[in-house]
Enzyme design. Sequence first.
Site, PDB file in Angstrom:
ATOM      1  N   SER A 157       0.842  -1.193   0.000  1.00 50.69           N
ATOM      2  CA  SER A 157       0.000   0.000   0.000  1.00 50.69           C
ATOM      3  C   SER A 157       0.877   1.242   0.000  1.00 50.69           C
ATOM      4  O   SER A 157       1.801   1.354   0.812  1.00 50.69           O
ATOM      5  CB  SER A 157      -0.913   0.029   1.227  1.00 50.69           C
ATOM      6  OG  SER A 157      -1.624   1.259   1.270  1.00 50.69           O
ATOM      7  N   VAL A 178       7.219   2.093   4.009  1.00 47.72           N
ATOM      8  CA  VAL A 178       8.190   1.464   3.110  1.00 47.72           C
ATOM      9  C   VAL A 178       7.738   1.599   1.650  1.00 47.72           C
ATOM     10  O   VAL A 178       8.542   1.914   0.776  1.00 47.72           O
ATOM     11  CB  VAL A 178       8.429  -0.013   3.494  1.00 47.72           C
ATOM     12  CG1 VAL A 178       9.357  -0.691   2.498  1.00 47.72           C
ATOM     13  CG2 VAL A 178       9.025  -0.093   4.894  1.00 47.72           C
ATOM     14  N   CYS A 179       6.465   1.393   1.384  1.00 49.37           N
ATOM     15  CA  CYS A 179       5.955   1.539   0.012  1.00 49.37           C
ATOM     16  C   CYS A 179       6.086   2.982  -0.454  1.00 49.37           C
ATOM     17  O   CYS A 179       6.422   3.241  -1.620  1.00 49.37           O
ATOM     18  CB  CYS A 179       4.502   1.086  -0.067  1.00 49.37           C
ATOM     19  SG  CYS A 179       4.256  -0.646   0.380  1.00 49.37           S
ATOM     20  N   ASP A 180       5.835   3.913   0.442  1.00 47.64           N
ATOM     21  CA  ASP A 180       6.005   5.334   0.157  1.00 47.64           C
ATOM     22  C   ASP A 180       7.454   5.617  -0.230  1.00 47.64           C
ATOM     23  O   ASP A 180       7.725   6.206  -1.290  1.00 47.64           O
ATOM     24  CB  ASP A 180       5.598   6.136   1.404  1.00 47.64           C
ATOM     25  CG  ASP A 180       5.780   7.629   1.248  1.00 47.64           C
ATOM     26  OD1 ASP A 180       4.765   8.339   1.165  1.00 47.64           O
ATOM     27  OD2 ASP A 180       6.936   8.104   1.228  1.00 47.64           O
TER      28      ASP A 180
END
Length: 172
Positions: A58, A63-65
Amino acid sequence: MKERTGLVTIKGNPVTLLGEEVQVGQKAPAFQVVDNDLKPYTFEPGQGKVTILAAVTSLDTPVCDMETRRFNQEAAALGKDVQILTISMDLPFAQKRWCAAAGVDSVKTLSDHRDASFGLAYGLLIKEARLLARAVLVLDKGGIIRHLELVDEVGKEPDYTASLEAVKNLIS
């Protein structure tokens, strides 16, 4: 449906991956997802561009950001022969909002929420959470998988250096 265990964890807890396992050297499977404007987006490998496929859980997680921002920064140096597609189960509205807030404009964010077409085609759908496991694939211009990293813990970042080296070897 094919199930694989023992490959990925979420906060240390093992999860089950659903779908077909892909391998380096094989032609990447086609898939259909939804873009940020709710339009169907069909990916057909071998469209003449080197492609980074980044599967994330997401965009609203740290971390995805970080990962998506990093690939967005790297995109400029890679040139026009490279496309970067970040795919999650996020709704397109959330992806569009996130991209605007983060200033991400060189990475195309796509949603697999509708059919899990990408997750199942690449063996990355997490059964227990209906999210995607973190993975980075690099495809050559012909759509052949040349690099694949399945990150063993969803909360860890991928090896950017390995992915970017794979891309640079394909465009040099």
